[in-house]
Design a protein around this motif. Structure first.
Motif, PDB file in Angstrom:
ATOM      1  N   SER A 313       0.811  -1.218   0.000  1.00 29.26           N
ATOM      2  CA  SER A 313       0.000   0.000   0.000  1.00 29.26           C
ATOM      3  C   SER A 313       0.847   1.274   0.000  1.00 29.26           C
ATOM      4  N   PRO A 314       2.004   1.348   0.706  1.00 25.87           N
ATOM      5  CA  PRO A 314       2.817   2.563   0.581  1.00 25.87           C
ATOM      6  C   PRO A 314       3.286   2.803  -0.856  1.00 25.87           C
ATOM      7  N   ARG A 315       3.630   1.748  -1.575  1.00 27.37           N
ATOM      8  CA  ARG A 315       4.047   1.878  -2.984  1.00 27.37           C
ATOM      9  C   ARG A 315       2.878   2.346  -3.848  1.00 27.37           C
ATOM     10  N   ILE A 316       1.703   1.777  -3.576  1.00 24.95           N
ATOM     11  CA  ILE A 316       0.516   2.166  -4.350  1.00 24.95           C
ATOM     12  C   ILE A 316       0.194   3.630  -4.126  1.00 24.95           C
ATOM     13  N   PHE A 317       0.266   4.067  -2.865  1.00 27.55           N
ATOM     14  CA  PHE A 317      -0.019   5.469  -2.564  1.00 27.55           C
ATOM     15  C   PHE A 317       1.048   6.388  -3.159  1.00 27.55           C
ATOM     16  N   GLU A 318       2.283   5.900  -3.235  1.00 26.78           N
ATOM     17  CA  GLU A 318       3.341   6.684  -3.879  1.00 26.78           C
ATOM     18  C   GLU A 318       3.051   6.841  -5.365  1.00 26.78           C
ATOM     19  N   LYS A 319       2.608   5.757  -6.017  1.00 23.68           N
ATOM     20  CA  LYS A 319       2.235   5.836  -7.431  1.00 23.68           C
ATOM     21  C   LYS A 319       1.041   6.760  -7.646  1.00 23.68           C
ATOM     22  N   ALA A 320       0.193   6.856  -6.609  1.00 23.68           N
ATOM     23  CA  ALA A 320      -0.984   7.725  -6.712  1.00 23.68           C
ATOM     24  C   ALA A 320      -0.648   9.194  -6.459  1.00 23.68           C
ATOM     25  N   GLY A 321       0.605   9.478  -6.062  1.00 23.99           N
ATOM     26  CA  GLY A 321       1.006  10.871  -5.899  1.00 23.99           C
ATOM     27  C   GLY A 321       1.325  11.300  -4.488  1.00 23.99           C
ATOM     28  N   ILE A 322       1.380  10.380  -3.522  1.00 26.94           N
ATOM     29  CA  ILE A 322       1.727  10.718  -2.137  1.00 26.94           C
ATOM     30  C   ILE A 322       3.194  10.342  -1.919  1.00 26.94           C
ATOM     31  N   ASN A 323       4.034  11.323  -1.583  1.00 24.80           N
ATOM     32  CA  ASN A 323       5.476  11.093  -1.510  1.00 24.80           C
ATOM     33  C   ASN A 323       6.031  11.116  -0.090  1.00 24.80           C
ATOM     34  N   SER A 324       5.365  11.750   0.842  1.00 25.21           N
ATOM     35  CA  SER A 324       5.847  11.836   2.215  1.00 25.21           C
ATOM     36  C   SER A 324       5.698  10.489   2.927  1.00 25.21           C
ATOM     37  N   ASP A 325       6.749  10.034   3.637  1.00 26.39           N
ATOM     38  CA  ASP A 325       6.681   8.780   4.391  1.00 26.39           C
ATOM     39  C   ASP A 325       5.555   8.817   5.419  1.00 26.39           C
ATOM     40  N   THR A 326       5.444   9.940   6.117  1.00 26.02           N
ATOM     41  CA  THR A 326       4.418  10.069   7.164  1.00 26.02           C
ATOM     42  C   THR A 326       3.023   9.942   6.568  1.00 26.02           C
ATOM     43  N   GLU A 327       2.789  10.613   5.438  1.00 27.55           N
ATOM     44  CA  GLU A 327       1.470  10.560   4.807  1.00 27.55           C
ATOM     45  C   GLU A 327       1.169   9.163   4.273  1.00 27.55           C
ATOM     46  N   LYS A 328       2.177   8.501   3.728  1.00 27.59           N
ATOM     47  CA  LYS A 328       1.966   7.136   3.232  1.00 27.59           C
ATOM     48  C   LYS A 328       1.626   6.179   4.372  1.00 27.59           C
ATOM     49  N   LEU A 329       2.329   6.306   5.503  1.00 28.23           N
ATOM     50  CA  LEU A 329       2.062   5.428   6.640  1.00 28.23           C
ATOM     51  C   LEU A 329       0.707   5.726   7.272  1.00 28.23           C
ATOM     52  N   LEU A 330       0.315   7.007   7.306  1.00 25.84           N
ATOM     53  CA  LEU A 330      -1.017   7.350   7.827  1.00 25.84           C
ATOM     54  C   LEU A 330      -2.108   6.785   6.915  1.00 25.84           C
ATOM     55  N   ALA A 331      -1.875   6.821   5.608  1.00 22.58           N
ATOM     56  CA  ALA A 331      -2.851   6.252   4.668  1.00 22.58           C
ATOM     57  C   ALA A 331      -2.982   4.744   4.867  1.00 22.58           C
ATOM     58  N   THR A 332      -1.858   4.066   5.157  1.00 16.73           N
ATOM     59  CA  THR A 332      -1.941   2.632   5.406  1.00 16.73           C
ATOM     60  C   THR A 332      -2.675   2.326   6.710  1.00 16.73           C
ATOM     61  N   VAL A 333      -2.536   3.204   7.699  1.00 17.76           N
ATOM     62  CA  VAL A 333      -3.311   3.040   8.940  1.00 17.76           C
ATOM     63  C   VAL A 333      -4.807   3.113   8.634  1.00 17.76           C
ATOM     64  N   ALA A 334      -5.180   4.034   7.733  1.00 13.18           N
ATOM     65  CA  ALA A 334      -6.590   4.134   7.327  1.00 13.18           C
ATOM     66  C   ALA A 334      -7.051   2.844   6.662  1.00 13.18           C
ATOM     67  N   VAL A 335      -6.193   2.234   5.840  1.00  9.30           N
ATOM     68  CA  VAL A 335      -6.514   0.959   5.210  1.00  9.30           C
ATOM     69  C   VAL A 335      -6.766  -0.107   6.268  1.00  9.30           C
ATOM     70  N   GLY A 336      -5.880  -0.196   7.257  1.00 10.86           N
ATOM     71  CA  GLY A 336      -6.040  -1.181   8.328  1.00 10.86           C
ATOM     72  C   GLY A 336      -7.289  -0.949   9.156  1.00 10.86           C
ATOM     73  N   PHE A 337      -7.607   0.328   9.403  1.00 10.57           N
ATOM     74  CA  PHE A 337      -8.800   0.650  10.200  1.00 10.57           C
ATOM     75  C   PHE A 337     -10.077   0.232   9.462  1.00 10.57           C
ATOM     76  N   VAL A 338     -10.172   0.589   8.176  1.00 13.85           N
ATOM     77  CA  VAL A 338     -11.355   0.230   7.384  1.00 13.85           C
ATOM     78  C   VAL A 338     -11.487  -1.296   7.283  1.00 13.85           C
ATOM     79  N   LYS A 339     -10.374  -1.968   7.060  1.00 14.44           N
ATOM     80  CA  LYS A 339     -10.392  -3.425   6.941  1.00 14.44           C
ATOM     81  C   LYS A 339     -10.905  -4.070   8.227  1.00 14.44           C
ATOM     82  N   THR A 340     -10.460  -3.565   9.361  1.00 14.23           N
ATOM     83  CA  THR A 340     -10.876  -4.118  10.651  1.00 14.23           C
ATOM     84  C   THR A 340     -12.348  -3.852  10.931  1.00 14.23           C
TER      85      THR A 340
END
Length: 516
Positions: A313-340
């Motif tokens: 997911s960090p790679r996918i978000f990077e391809k989508a235009g998100i370059n900051s490590d912090t923003e990519k990791l926060l986006a993955t937290v959102a993925v985990g939250f929705v999945k749960t």
């Protein structure tokens, strides 16, 4: 005599109260079975944690150890192949020492694997740590599902056997949070902390699982009827259900129904070799159908790309235009939250809605989400400027994909596959399904980056969408409904490859309802 019969009926009618005509109340949740399922499911939280934590840790491992994308692919995906060792051994081990001690063994192996990964000085040592952890994951993934299915009452079996998937998702979320929490530490320390801290739940599992009882079905197979009766009395909704479950298990084990001794001698009906032959070489039509349904469910669940999305997911978000490590990791937290969150929705609806409707809605939603994600990523990739709406759509469809996966395809492997195999084939049949699951996941995760470079990341998700469509056709064709049936009644629903899900046929000879 006719008059006497009428008088008896009238008398019986007069003796009934209005409460007798009320619909039968659903039994209360069995708290003891709930507690057992919760504790045993902790083994799968470690699988989820490994998936989640590696998605973020991979960025820092690559920077610290200075390794290529191919090595990262192998590092992330190889644990699925390593887990085959544990999966293949789990059936024989759990039949030998019991389900409970096999789960404790899995916890001990996972503890050792987490420690080794946390102290890895280089890539080779890290691979060895993942090998050890993979064996523990293979053991735990198989035996936890089998144990919960065997200990659960029929009224809540779907609810309880979905727990492993709930805990996998909880583990993924914890892994994502661990990524974010340790990301600010020194490069050489942060990723090692992310991996090593997984030893804590592994230690709790290895010790805590000793507090749960042994599976009643395993106890009966070993001739320990007295102990099995006590466990069934605690894990059934009523005494009558406990007696019926015991009777069904005794019949499956070849024990006489009038035998009520605490300990009996049980003839060895099936060696491990005989079980594998019955599964793959000489199956009955029902067993063949069950096997194809189980293996197909495992294959399509993983080949639709869920682990690629979760791990990369960090790679996918990077391809989508998100370059900051912090923003990519926060986006993955959102993925985990929705999945749960959505796996919890599935947990509380499995026994109400049924397996088929949830599974078909799930795979349909996954297909549409993947198609939309592929389109938006292709637009971003082909555009020479920032396309804000496509970036937003990519993020939204990643979330919708994991959500629709979690309401059906996610929990169904542990629920459906652990309940359809007959007792004599259950451990080995479940193990075979997990082998297919892990091999498919390993192939997807070990090739995703290379596939994305070869056909673009959008092309990869177009491919996953096509596989999801094939999965929907397979599920509609091959998987009958199993809700509300005891484990010993399952074979009556299988045996024909083309089921008619809306038609039922009542067999007056044995009182069973068969689909198709």
């Amino acid at each position: 005599m006719m008059n006497m019969g009428k008088e008896e009926v009238e008398a019986e009618g007069k003796n009934r109260s209005l409460e007798d005509f009320d619909p039968q109340k659903k039994p209360k949740r069995n708290n003891y079975a709930f507690a057992c399922a919760t504790l045993v499911s902790m083994t799968t939280i470690l699988l989820g944690y490994d998936i989640g934590v590696m998605s973020g840790a991979a960025m820092y491992i690559q920077r610290d150890l200075k390794i290529s994308d191919v090595k990262i692919e192998i590092l992330l995906g190889i644990i699925n192949l390593y887990s085959l060792v544990g999966s293949c051994l789990s059936g024989r081990t759990s039949d030998w020492i019991g389900r409970r001690y096999t789960i404790a063994l899995a916890g001990a192996i996972l503890f050792a694997g987490a420690i080794l990964m946390g102290f890895s000085p280089n890539y080779a040592f890290l691979m060895f740590g993942r090998f050890v952890a993979g064996i523990g994951i293979g053991y735990g993934a198989v035996v936890a599902s089998v144990y919960i299915a065997e200990i659960s009452p029929a009224s809540s079996r779907g609810f309880l056997t979905s727990f492993p998937e709930v805990f996998i998702n909880g583990g993924i979320l914890l892994g994502y949070i661990s990524n974010f929490a340790f990301s600010k530490m020194k490069l050489q320390v942060g990723w090692r902390m992310m991996l090593g801290i997984g030893a804590i739940p592994a230690m709790v599992l290895a010790i805590g699982v000793l507090a749960v009882p042994e599976s009643p079905r395993w106890l009966v197979m070993k001739g320990r009827l007295g102990e099995a009766t006590k466990v069934l009395n605690k894990t059934s909704d009523t005494k009558e259900e406990a007696q019926q479950r015991l009777s069904d298990i005794k019949r499956a084990a070849g024990i006489a129904q009038d035998c009520n001794d605490d300990v009996v001698q049980v003839a060895k009906q099936n060696t491990g070799q005989a079980v594998w032959k019955e599964l793959f070489l000489y199956p009955t039509p029902a067993v063949r159908h069950i096997l194809i349904a189980a293996l197909g469910l495992h294959f399509f669940q993983q080949s639709s790309g869920i682990d690629a999305v979760v791990l990369y997911s960090p790679r996918i978000f990077e391809k989508a235009g998100i370059n900051s490590d912090t923003e990519k990791l926060l986006a993955t937290v959102a993925v985990g939250f929705v999945k749960t969150v959505f796996i919890l929705v599935a947990t509380f609806t499995l026994d109400r809605v049924g397996r088929r409707p949830l599974l078909l809605c799930s795979i349909g939603g996954m297909m549409l989400s993947l198609l939309t994600l592929a389109t938006s990523l292709t637009i971003i990739d082909q555009s020479d400027h920032k396309v804000t709406w496509a970036i937003g759509l990519s993020l939204a469809t990643v979330l919708s994909f994991v959500a629709t996966f979690s309401i059906g395809a996610g929990p169904m492997w542990s629920v459906y596959c652990s309940e359809i195999f007959p007792l004599r084939l259950r451990a080995q049949g479940t193990a075979a399904g997990v082998v297919v699951n892990r091999v498919t996941s390993g192939v997807v995760t070990m090739t995703f980056l290379s596939l994305s470079k070869a056909i673009t990341i959008g092309g990869a998700f177009f491919l996953f969408s096509g596989i999801a469509l094939l999965g929907w056709i397979f599920f509609y064709t091959m998987l009958p409904e199993t809700r509300g049936k005891t484990l010993e009644e399952m074979q009556g629903s299988f045996g024909k490859f083309w089921e008619k899900p809306n038609s039922t046929e009542f067999d007056g000879g044995n009182g069973q309802v068969q689909l198709g």
